[in-house]
Design a protein around this motif. Sequence first.
Motif, PDB file in Angstrom:
ATOM      1  N   VAL A   1      -1.195 -10.758  -1.141  1.00 20.78           N
ATOM      2  CA  VAL A   1      -0.043 -11.543  -2.567  1.00 20.78           C
ATOM      3  C   VAL A   1       0.488 -12.160  -1.179  1.00 20.78           C
ATOM      4  CG1 VAL A   1       1.892 -11.121  -4.062  1.00 20.78           C
ATOM      5  CG2 VAL A   1      -0.308  -9.724  -4.066  1.00 20.78           C
ATOM      6  N   VAL A   2       0.933 -13.597  -1.434  1.00 20.02           N
ATOM      7  CA  VAL A   2       2.240 -14.121  -0.439  1.00 20.02           C
ATOM      8  C   VAL A   2       3.311 -14.482  -1.517  1.00 20.02           C
ATOM      9  CG1 VAL A   2       0.665 -14.547   0.995  1.00 20.02           C
ATOM     10  CG2 VAL A   2       0.393 -16.312  -0.976  1.00 20.02           C
ATOM     11  N   GLU A   3       2.839 -14.654  -2.486  1.00 22.49           N
ATOM     12  CA  GLU A   3       4.412 -15.443  -3.495  1.00 22.49           C
ATOM     13  C   GLU A   3       4.066 -14.326  -4.913  1.00 22.49           C
ATOM     14  OE1 GLU A   3       4.737 -19.574  -3.600  1.00 22.49           O
ATOM     15  OE2 GLU A   3       4.003 -19.681  -1.628  1.00 22.49           O
ATOM     16  N   PRO A   4       5.730 -14.579  -5.623  1.00 20.54           N
ATOM     17  CA  PRO A   4       6.625 -15.494  -4.759  1.00 20.54           C
ATOM     18  C   PRO A   4       6.938 -13.629  -4.427  1.00 20.54           C
ATOM     19  CG  PRO A   4       6.688 -14.202  -7.443  1.00 20.54           C
ATOM     20  CD  PRO A   4       5.648 -14.011  -6.993  1.00 20.54           C
ATOM     21  N   LYS A   5       8.677 -13.949  -3.522  1.00 17.13           N
ATOM     22  CA  LYS A   5       9.077 -12.770  -2.290  1.00 17.13           C
ATOM     23  C   LYS A   5       9.145 -11.229  -3.102  1.00 17.13           C
ATOM     24  CE  LYS A   5      11.790 -12.006   1.824  1.00 17.13           C
ATOM     25  NZ  LYS A   5      11.987 -10.313   0.692  1.00 17.13           N
ATOM     26  N   SER A   6       9.065 -11.593  -4.442  1.00 18.63           N
ATOM     27  CA  SER A   6       9.953 -10.338  -5.040  1.00 18.63           C
ATOM     28  C   SER A   6       9.160  -9.788  -5.715  1.00 18.63           C
ATOM     29  CB  SER A   6      11.166 -10.439  -6.302  1.00 18.63           C
ATOM     30  OG  SER A   6      10.027 -11.845  -7.239  1.00 18.63           O
ATOM     31  N   TYR A   7       7.771 -10.180  -6.280  1.00 18.93           N
ATOM     32  CA  TYR A   7       6.687  -9.821  -6.402  1.00 18.93           C
ATOM     33  C   TYR A   7       5.952  -8.651  -4.873  1.00 18.93           C
ATOM     34  CZ  TYR A   7       2.585  -8.461  -9.076  1.00 18.93           C
ATOM     35  OH  TYR A   7       1.871  -7.408 -10.159  1.00 18.93           O
ATOM     36  N   VAL A   8       5.789  -9.616  -3.980  1.00 20.40           N
ATOM     37  CA  VAL A   8       4.937  -9.220  -2.653  1.00 20.40           C
ATOM     38  C   VAL A   8       6.033  -7.392  -1.977  1.00 20.40           C
ATOM     39  CG1 VAL A   8       4.871  -9.424   0.044  1.00 20.40           C
ATOM     40  CG2 VAL A   8       4.648 -11.633  -1.927  1.00 20.40           C
ATOM     41  N   ASP A   9       7.548  -8.091  -2.757  1.00 19.26           N
ATOM     42  CA  ASP A   9       8.504  -6.593  -1.983  1.00 19.26           C
ATOM     43  C   ASP A   9       8.107  -5.175  -3.023  1.00 19.26           C
ATOM     44  OD1 ASP A   9       9.584  -7.902   0.047  1.00 19.26           O
ATOM     45  OD2 ASP A   9      10.864  -8.423  -1.607  1.00 19.26           O
ATOM     46  N   ASP A  10       8.084  -5.774  -4.670  1.00 22.17           N
ATOM     47  CA  ASP A  10       7.214  -4.153  -5.399  1.00 22.17           C
ATOM     48  C   ASP A  10       6.149  -4.433  -4.991  1.00 22.17           C
ATOM     49  OD1 ASP A  10      10.135  -4.760  -6.105  1.00 22.17           O
ATOM     50  OD2 ASP A  10       9.701  -5.954  -8.193  1.00 22.17           O
ATOM     51  N   PHE A  11       5.310  -4.636  -4.670  1.00 21.61           N
ATOM     52  CA  PHE A  11       3.637  -4.520  -5.058  1.00 21.61           C
ATOM     53  C   PHE A  11       4.061  -4.241  -3.811  1.00 21.61           C
ATOM     54  CE2 PHE A  11      -0.692  -5.549  -3.507  1.00 21.61           C
ATOM     55  CZ  PHE A  11      -1.024  -4.894  -3.932  1.00 21.61           C
ATOM     56  N   ARG A  12       4.797  -3.994  -2.040  1.00 18.80           N
ATOM     57  CA  ARG A  12       4.612  -3.799  -1.209  1.00 18.80           C
ATOM     58  C   ARG A  12       5.297  -1.667  -1.367  1.00 18.80           C
ATOM     59  NH1 ARG A  12       7.559  -5.932   1.203  1.00 18.80           N
ATOM     60  NH2 ARG A  12       6.325  -7.271   2.576  1.00 18.80           N
ATOM     61  N   ASN A  13       6.032  -2.100  -2.285  1.00 18.38           N
ATOM     62  CA  ASN A  13       6.738  -0.386  -2.271  1.00 18.38           C
ATOM     63  C   ASN A  13       6.083   0.330  -3.290  1.00 18.38           C
ATOM     64  OD1 ASN A  13       9.731  -0.791  -1.513  1.00 18.38           O
ATOM     65  ND2 ASN A  13      10.166  -1.667  -2.940  1.00 18.38           N
ATOM     66  N   TYR A  14       4.793  -0.336  -4.256  1.00 18.02           N
ATOM     67  CA  TYR A  14       3.430   0.389  -4.715  1.00 18.02           C
ATOM     68  C   TYR A  14       2.679   0.907  -3.934  1.00 18.02           C
ATOM     69  CZ  TYR A  14       0.131   1.235  -8.132  1.00 18.02           C
ATOM     70  OH  TYR A  14      -0.834   1.982  -8.679  1.00 18.02           O
ATOM     71  N   LEU A  15       2.728  -0.023  -2.960  1.00 17.58           N
ATOM     72  CA  LEU A  15       1.839   0.159  -1.743  1.00 17.58           C
ATOM     73  C   LEU A  15       1.866   1.853  -0.972  1.00 17.58           C
ATOM     74  CD1 LEU A  15      -0.452  -2.694  -1.323  1.00 17.58           C
ATOM     75  CD2 LEU A  15      -0.760  -0.788  -1.859  1.00 17.58           C
ATOM     76  N   ASN A  16       3.703   1.770  -0.388  1.00 17.43           N
ATOM     77  CA  ASN A  16       3.798   2.251   0.298  1.00 17.43           C
ATOM     78  C   ASN A  16       4.171   3.758  -0.906  1.00 17.43           C
ATOM     79  OD1 ASN A  16       4.327   1.102   2.570  1.00 17.43           O
ATOM     80  ND2 ASN A  16       6.508   0.365   1.561  1.00 17.43           N
ATOM     81  N   LYS A  17       4.739   3.867  -2.097  1.00 16.20           N
ATOM     82  CA  LYS A  17       4.054   5.174  -2.583  1.00 16.20           C
ATOM     83  C   LYS A  17       2.954   6.725  -2.501  1.00 16.20           C
ATOM     84  CE  LYS A  17       7.595   3.461  -5.434  1.00 16.20           C
ATOM     85  NZ  LYS A  17       8.903   3.622  -6.486  1.00 16.20           N
ATOM     86  N   MET A  18       2.506   5.208  -3.266  1.00 12.46           N
ATOM     87  CA  MET A  18       0.741   5.434  -2.571  1.00 12.46           C
ATOM     88  C   MET A  18       0.635   6.504  -0.974  1.00 12.46           C
ATOM     89  SD  MET A  18      -1.133   2.597  -4.720  1.00 12.46           S
ATOM     90  CE  MET A  18      -3.338   3.495  -4.298  1.00 12.46           C
ATOM     91  N   ILE A  19       0.552   5.110   0.348  1.00 12.56           N
ATOM     92  CA  ILE A  19       0.302   6.098   0.757  1.00 12.56           C
ATOM     93  C   ILE A  19       1.124   7.250   1.477  1.00 12.56           C
ATOM     94  CG2 ILE A  19       0.583   5.596   3.556  1.00 12.56           C
ATOM     95  CD1 ILE A  19       0.331   2.763   2.940  1.00 12.56           C
ATOM     96  N   GLU A  20       2.288   7.558   1.160  1.00 13.53           N
ATOM     97  CA  GLU A  20       3.339   8.346   1.429  1.00 13.53           C
ATOM     98  C   GLU A  20       2.257  10.092   0.318  1.00 13.53           C
ATOM     99  OE1 GLU A  20       7.009   7.668  -0.547  1.00 13.53           O
ATOM    100  OE2 GLU A  20       7.674   6.354   1.322  1.00 13.53           O
ATOM    101  N   LYS A  21       1.330   9.638  -0.645  1.00 16.23           N
ATOM    102  CA  LYS A  21       1.361  10.619  -1.302  1.00 16.23           C
ATOM    103  C   LYS A  21       0.032  11.636   0.060  1.00 16.23           C
ATOM    104  CE  LYS A  21       2.293  10.784  -5.691  1.00 16.23           C
ATOM    105  NZ  LYS A  21       2.229  11.423  -6.682  1.00 16.23           N
ATOM    106  N   TYR A  22      -0.768  10.650   0.902  1.00 12.60           N
ATOM    107  CA  TYR A  22      -0.897  10.884   2.016  1.00 12.60           C
ATOM    108  C   TYR A  22      -0.883  11.429   3.658  1.00 12.60           C
ATOM    109  CZ  TYR A  22      -4.172   9.854  -1.733  1.00 12.60           C
ATOM    110  OH  TYR A  22      -5.355   9.464  -2.646  1.00 12.60           O
ATOM    111  N   LEU A  23       0.628  11.307   3.709  1.00 12.66           N
ATOM    112  CA  LEU A  23       1.046  11.664   4.926  1.00 12.66           C
ATOM    113  C   LEU A  23       1.129  12.906   5.230  1.00 12.66           C
ATOM    114  CD1 LEU A  23       3.392   8.433   4.717  1.00 12.66           C
ATOM    115  CD2 LEU A  23       1.547   8.973   6.192  1.00 12.66           C
TER     116      LEU A  23
END
Length: 303
Positions: free
Chosen positions: A281-303
């Motif tokens: 996802v490249v635009e809009p920035k607000s969506y990119v930021d929220d999507f990144r946060n969603y993915l980071n929360k997924m990754i934290e499950k496996y750290l």
Amino acid sequence: MDKVERLISIIMILLKKEIVSATQFAQLFQVSKRTILRDMETLSLANIPIYSINGVHGGYGILEEYKVDKRLLSSSDLENILTALSGFEKILISEEVETTIKKIEAMVSPLSLKNSIQLSFYDWEGRSEILQTLKLCQQAILMRRLVSFDYIDKNGATTNRTVEPYQLHFSETSWYLKGFCLQRMGYRTFKLSRIDRLNRDETTFKPREYLLEQELDTAYQPQLVAIKALISPAVKDQFIERYGRKSIENYNSEYLLATIDIPHNSTGFQFLASFGTNLEVVEPKSYVDDFRNYLNKMIEKYL
């Protein structure tokens, strides 16, 4: 004239006339009386209420209760209906649908089916488990009975609801019940897989004088956001199927640029995440930021 068209013609003639003899049918369709006898057996197997009268003035008739205005369906019409129902049966798992399919199959010769279209759906085991909930909701809608149940939201919180059921809705891969919630005093949509301890009450209700379809649809429309995403050619077909060819344009030798409308919530994020490394996802920035946060929360499950 093939067998299907002859069977339909027989029904249409019997709907208009009292009694027609086998000889008259045989002469009309230029077939033997034995063929007409087999046709009548086929119609009976299809639950068409055919009866016979013996004697000089005997023949075949159809019960008066069945004589309502019906339109003639061609062989192609029946085949198209059968194709659609055969696919839909995998989703609905309904005895009524199965019965309808058997009726039409009894009227369609296997040799006449071209099988030019085949519908396939995932035969998930969980879908059969939801059958009783589906049937109970359908009965309550037809009988105008209230339903009560425990509803578990996406966060795991449980609330008890009493609902005037109006419509069952199948979307994507899930069944939903649309109705008026007496606890919230408004129209709500409930996912059947989140319903527990469902009961059909003895209390009846009078349908509310609103434009139900409009009310129910607008009450459950997620807010969509237009986003731009770089996608791999490997998933191009999936975007074409969902959003059409106009949603995609060339970007560079490695990626295509997709412009799509998608919910700005976990449902939208889950859909995008399903494409893995084939999407960015490249635009809009607000969506990119929220999507990144969603993915980071997924990754934290496996750290």
